[in-house]
Design an enzyme around this catalytic site. Structure first.
Site, PDB file in Angstrom:
ATOM      1  N   HIS B  65      51.970 -42.836  93.777  1.00 14.63           N
ATOM      2  CA  HIS B  65      51.985 -43.409  92.428  1.00 14.63           C
ATOM      3  C   HIS B  65      53.336 -43.123  91.767  1.00 14.63           C
ATOM      4  CE1 HIS B  65      47.597 -44.434  92.240  1.00 14.63           C
ATOM      5  NE2 HIS B  65      47.600 -43.587  93.246  1.00 14.63           N
ATOM      6  N   TYR B 329      48.577 -32.532  94.522  1.00 11.99           N
ATOM      7  CA  TYR B 329      49.386 -32.880  93.344  1.00 11.99           C
ATOM      8  C   TYR B 329      50.291 -31.716  92.972  1.00 11.99           C
ATOM      9  CZ  TYR B 329      46.261 -36.923  92.508  1.00 11.99           C
ATOM     10  OH  TYR B 329      45.533 -38.082  92.616  1.00 11.99           O
TER      11      TYR B 329
HETATM   12  C1  HEM Z   1      43.019 -36.761  99.058  1.00 13.82           C
HETATM   13  C2  HEM Z   1      43.290 -37.836  98.403  1.00 13.82           C
HETATM   14  C3  HEM Z   1      44.494 -38.037  97.529  1.00 13.82           C
HETATM   15  C4  HEM Z   1      45.767 -37.591  97.706  1.00 13.82           C
HETATM   16  C5  HEM Z   1      46.328 -36.758  98.852  1.00 13.82           C
HETATM   17  C6  HEM Z   1      46.546 -38.069  96.586  1.00 13.82           C
HETATM   18  C7  HEM Z   1      47.886 -37.807  96.404  1.00 13.82           C
HETATM   19  C8  HEM Z   1      48.586 -38.035  95.242  1.00 13.82           C
HETATM   20  C9  HEM Z   1      49.874 -37.484  94.892  1.00 13.82           C
HETATM   21  C10 HEM Z   1      50.684 -36.554  95.786  1.00 13.82           C
HETATM   22  C11 HEM Z   1      50.206 -37.919  93.640  1.00 13.82           C
HETATM   23  C12 HEM Z   1      51.446 -37.549  92.836  1.00 13.82           C
HETATM   24  C13 HEM Z   1      51.111 -36.345  91.949  1.00 13.82           C
HETATM   25  C14 HEM Z   1      52.266 -35.839  91.103  1.00 13.82           C
HETATM   26  O1  HEM Z   1      53.376 -35.608  91.637  1.00 13.82           O
HETATM   27  O2  HEM Z   1      52.063 -35.619  89.882  1.00 13.82           O
HETATM   28  C15 HEM Z   1      49.138 -38.778  93.204  1.00 13.82           C
HETATM   29  C16 HEM Z   1      49.093 -39.415  91.991  1.00 13.82           C
HETATM   30  C17 HEM Z   1      48.038 -40.184  91.584  1.00 13.82           C
HETATM   31  N1  HEM Z   1      46.831 -40.369  92.227  1.00 13.82           N
HETATM   32 FE1  HEM Z   1      46.282 -39.570  93.954  1.00 13.82          FE
HETATM   33  N2  HEM Z   1      45.727 -38.772  95.748  1.00 13.82           N
HETATM   34  C18 HEM Z   1      44.467 -38.787  96.286  1.00 13.82           C
HETATM   35  C19 HEM Z   1      43.340 -39.367  95.753  1.00 13.82           C
HETATM   36  C20 HEM Z   1      43.321 -40.106  94.606  1.00 13.82           C
HETATM   37  C21 HEM Z   1      42.145 -40.733  94.037  1.00 13.82           C
HETATM   38  C22 HEM Z   1      40.726 -40.624  94.579  1.00 13.82           C
HETATM   39  C23 HEM Z   1      42.577 -41.387  92.915  1.00 13.82           C
HETATM   40  C24 HEM Z   1      41.816 -42.214  91.921  1.00 13.82           C
HETATM   41  C25 HEM Z   1      40.649 -42.219  91.627  1.00 13.82           C
HETATM   42  C26 HEM Z   1      43.999 -41.154  92.766  1.00 13.82           C
HETATM   43  C27 HEM Z   1      44.789 -41.632  91.752  1.00 13.82           C
HETATM   44  C28 HEM Z   1      46.067 -41.220  91.464  1.00 13.82           C
HETATM   45  C29 HEM Z   1      46.810 -41.621  90.298  1.00 13.82           C
HETATM   46  C30 HEM Z   1      46.355 -42.568  89.201  1.00 13.82           C
HETATM   47  C31 HEM Z   1      48.043 -40.958  90.362  1.00 13.82           C
HETATM   48  C32 HEM Z   1      49.185 -41.029  89.362  1.00 13.82           C
HETATM   49  C33 HEM Z   1      49.031 -39.934  88.346  1.00 13.82           C
HETATM   50  C34 HEM Z   1      50.281 -39.838  87.501  1.00 13.82           C
HETATM   51  O3  HEM Z   1      50.593 -40.806  86.789  1.00 13.82           O
HETATM   52  O4  HEM Z   1      50.943 -38.797  87.558  1.00 13.82           O
HETATM   53  N3  HEM Z   1      44.414 -40.374  93.814  1.00 13.82           N
HETATM   54  N4  HEM Z   1      48.156 -38.827  94.183  1.00 13.82           N
END
Ligand code: HEM
Ligand code: HEM
Ligand code: HEM
EC number: 1.11.1.-
Lengths: 186, 352
Positions: B65, B329
């Site tokens: 993201h 995260y």
């Molecule tokens: C094991 C599963 C998942 C992994 C490994 C993962 C991994 C990541 C990572 C590494 C980030 C960046 C975080 C940061 O640097 O602040 C991220 C952001 C995000 N993820 Fe995931 N994610 C997973 C599951 C999900 C699920 C289930 C959802 C939604 C329901 C989701 C929605 C988001 C969103 C919306 C962001 C952006 C948040 C922001 O604006 O900082 N992710 N994810």
């Protein structure tokens, strides 16, 4: 400051052993939590923060007791290098016991996380939000944690050496109960 | 027992062996706990590395993201959530939000029309200092059922083995139920027209201590206008950010926060499984987006929208994702904030 006592006072010994358990647990919890993605991660983090703050409080109490009661004199015949090691390790321990929790708390503050201890109870931030401060503290927490563990291993090896090889009474100064050796044995 | 220090002691080996064993066992236990002896353990490091495109991650940016834009606004609770959760955020009142609209890609320069998944991160603060963070997406279900399967999906899609995806699907048939949405070309033309779903299940804890398994969604007030990705591509690579900036400048945008309560037996541990449509859904308040700010100097930049930062009154459930997400995260956050030099703030309006 040293005293003529041959052992640390009972509250000092109690704190030493209580904190030994807490600190060792913290080190294992720390490296365990950053290497897992299972639900254990959350459980460990939830223990790590309040336990770390508890160590900070206990360390401050311990420092106060130490300043009041001092410590038993080291054996007179202790070779200079060992004496130096014993004294410097005490300083290092006190610094780490106080610095590690403060760094943890500051690191979370700099990253804009709430420092939640339990339920709705949380601590105020102690630093402004800053990516560069966070990075500095995060690295410090990591490297100092490993240094802490290394110093503890050396400490345990050293204490056992005093007991099993020299049998010079240092072990007895902190032993939870008196062992069959005379504590004042040279 | 006590030996006179004057009489030299005979050298004994066993104390040294004993000391070495004590120290050695402790060191090995430590190394094991740290995962150094278990190369197969799924660590946050591995999970985050698997998200990276072939050329490596975009330094300084979120590891997933990565493309996004900040906003500020308010959450206005209507008080109805208090029946389910004692969290102060549900007490009737207005609470500030710092949020971020984003695209589900590790590439901060991705073209809007290349990314099906859109997301939002929200951070709501109540006057007592408690925070509720949530990161939600527009997909109706998650592609996989557990974090290991997510890792397997990432490795399969990056794999050169022609059978990798086939094998992955054979082992994770639930992935197929995600495809109709993923492949549909009924996209919307605005961040403001998207619903955003927690997908993960959490527990709301009420005043009596009773736990209610829930999921939540932000449902837009704006009418969705359907657009195909081909049409969207024609509007430019960064259309969504331009559009939301203009739209919010012209007037605040609203979403209702809808909380859905599970029946006993609903699949709370599996975000790949939707709950039946007739489940009780409660509108607990309205999110209003009042101002858009570009990410480089924006207030969302150095926020980690960790879904486990929850006020008392909301906790994690048996869903394994929030823990894995929190671990991942944090790893992503630690990396990207250490790479600030690779993603400099813009000269004007540097943040203090
Ligand atoms: C094991 C599963 C998942 C992994 C490994 C993962 C991994 C990541 C990572 C590494 C980030 C960046 C975080 C940061 O640097 O602040 C991220 C952001 C995000 N993820 Fe995931 N994610 C997973 C599951 C999900 C699920 C289930 C959802 C939604 C329901 C989701 C929605 C988001 C969103 C919306 C962001 C952006 C948040 C922001 O604006 O900082 N992710 N994810
Ligand atoms: C987490 C582990 C440990 C920590 C952080 C720790 C820390 C310390 C500190 C700071 C002192 C100085 C006394 C004071 O001024 O309060 C000390 C002394 C002592 N410790 Fe430990 N300790 C640990 C584990 C152990 C273990 C496992 C043993 C025994 C096998 C031990 C035996 C002793 C003894 C006998 C002394 C007194 C010797 C002296 O004056 O240096 N400690 N320890
Ligand atoms: C005596 C006190 C403490 C000890 C011995 C300790 C030890 C550790 C260790 C060994 C790690 C893993 C480091 C790594 O492998 O990278 C760690 C990580 C961490 N500690 Fe502590 N800690 C202490 C206090 C605290 C406190 C008081 C807090 C916060 C209130 C805290 C917050 C954290 C956090 C957030 C991490 C994860 C860092 C990351 O994201 O990589 N620690 N700690």
């Amino acid at each position: 400051m040293t005293t003529t006592r041959t052992r640390f006072t009972a509250p000092q010994r109690l704190l030493h052993w209580l904190m030994a358990v807490c600190i060792l647990s913290m080190l294992f919890i720390g490296v365990g939590m950053v290497s897992t993605v299972t639900t254990k991660y959350l459980t460990l983090v939830q223990i790590h923060k309040p336990l770390g703050i508890a160590i900070l409080v206990l360390a401050l109490i311990r420092l106060t007791l130490r300043l009041i009661y001092g410590s038993p004199a080291l054996p007179a015949d202790l070779p200079e290098p060992l004496k130096l090691a014993a004294i410097s390790s005490q300083y290092i321990f006190y610094i780490l016991m106080i610095a590690m929790p403060l760094i943890g708390w500051a690191m979370l503050s700099a990253a804009a996380y709430p420092v939640v201890l339990f339920g709705g109870v949380h601590l105020p931030p102690i630093l402004p939000v800053s990516a560069s401060l966070h990075t500095l503290l995060w690295r410090a927490h990591h490297y100092l944690a490993f240094a802490f563990f290394a110093v503890i291993l050396a400490h345990v090896a050293g204490i056992l050496f005093h007991k099993l090889v020299r049998n010079d009474g240092i072990f007895e100064t902190m032993a939870p109960v008196l062992t069959h050796d005379h504590p004042e044995s040279k | 027992m006590v030996q006179s220090p004057a009489s030299p002691k005979p050298f004994r080996l066993w104390p040294f062996v004993f000391i070495a064993v004590v120290v050695g066992v402790a060191a090995i236990g430590f190394a094991y706990t740290a995962g150094w002896l278990s190369p197969h353990r799924l660590t946050p490091k591995k999970l985050v590395a698997a998200l990276a495109p072939p050329g490596g991650p975009a330094l300084g940016h979120r590891r997933n993201h990565a493309k996004g834009i900040c906003f500020t606004g308010i959450f206005e609770a209507n008080g109805d959530g208090s029946a389910l959760s004692k969290a102060p955020v549900f007490v009737r009142g207005q609470y500030p939000i710092v949020g971020r609209f984003n695209l589900g890609t590790p590439n901060p320069n991705a073209e809007d029309a290349m990314v099906r998944v859109r997301g939002v991160g929200i951070l709501i603060t109540t006057p007592d200092g408690q925070q509720w963070r949530s990161a939600m997406i527009n997909a109706p279900i998650f592609p996989v059922s557990n974090p290991q399967a997510f890792y397997d999906l990432l490795t399969a899609s990056a794999s050169k083995d022609p059978d990798a995806m086939k094998n992955f699907i054979a082992a994770n048939p639930g992935f197929l139920t995600f495809l109709p949405w993923a492949k549909s070309d009924q996209w919307t033309e605005s961040y403001a027209e998207e619903p955003y779903n927690s997908l993960n299940s959490f527990l709301f804890v009420d005043e009596s201590g009773t736990k209610h398994p829930v999921r939540w969604s932000l449902i837009p007030a704006a009418q969705p206008v359907s657009i195909s990705p081909q049409e969207l591509a024609k509007r430019g690579p960064d259309y969504l950010e331009q559009e939301i900036t203009q739209r919010v400048a012209a007037g605040p945008q609203h979403w209702n926060l809808m909380v859905t309560v599970a029946y006993p037996g609903d699949p709370t541990a599996d975000p790949n499984k939707a709950w039946p449509a007739d489940r009780r859904t409660i509108n607990v308040g309205t999110m209003t987006v009042q101002q858009i700010e570009p990410e480089p100097n924006g207030p969302c930049r150095d926020i980690n929208y960790d879904p486990t930062v929850l006020p008392a009154g909301i906790t994690t459930s048996d869903d394994p994702f929030p823990a894995a997400r929190s671990a991942a995260y944090s790893r992503s956050y630690n990396s990207r904030t250490a790479e600030e030099a690779d993603y400099p703030r813009t000269a004007t309006g540097a943040r203090q």
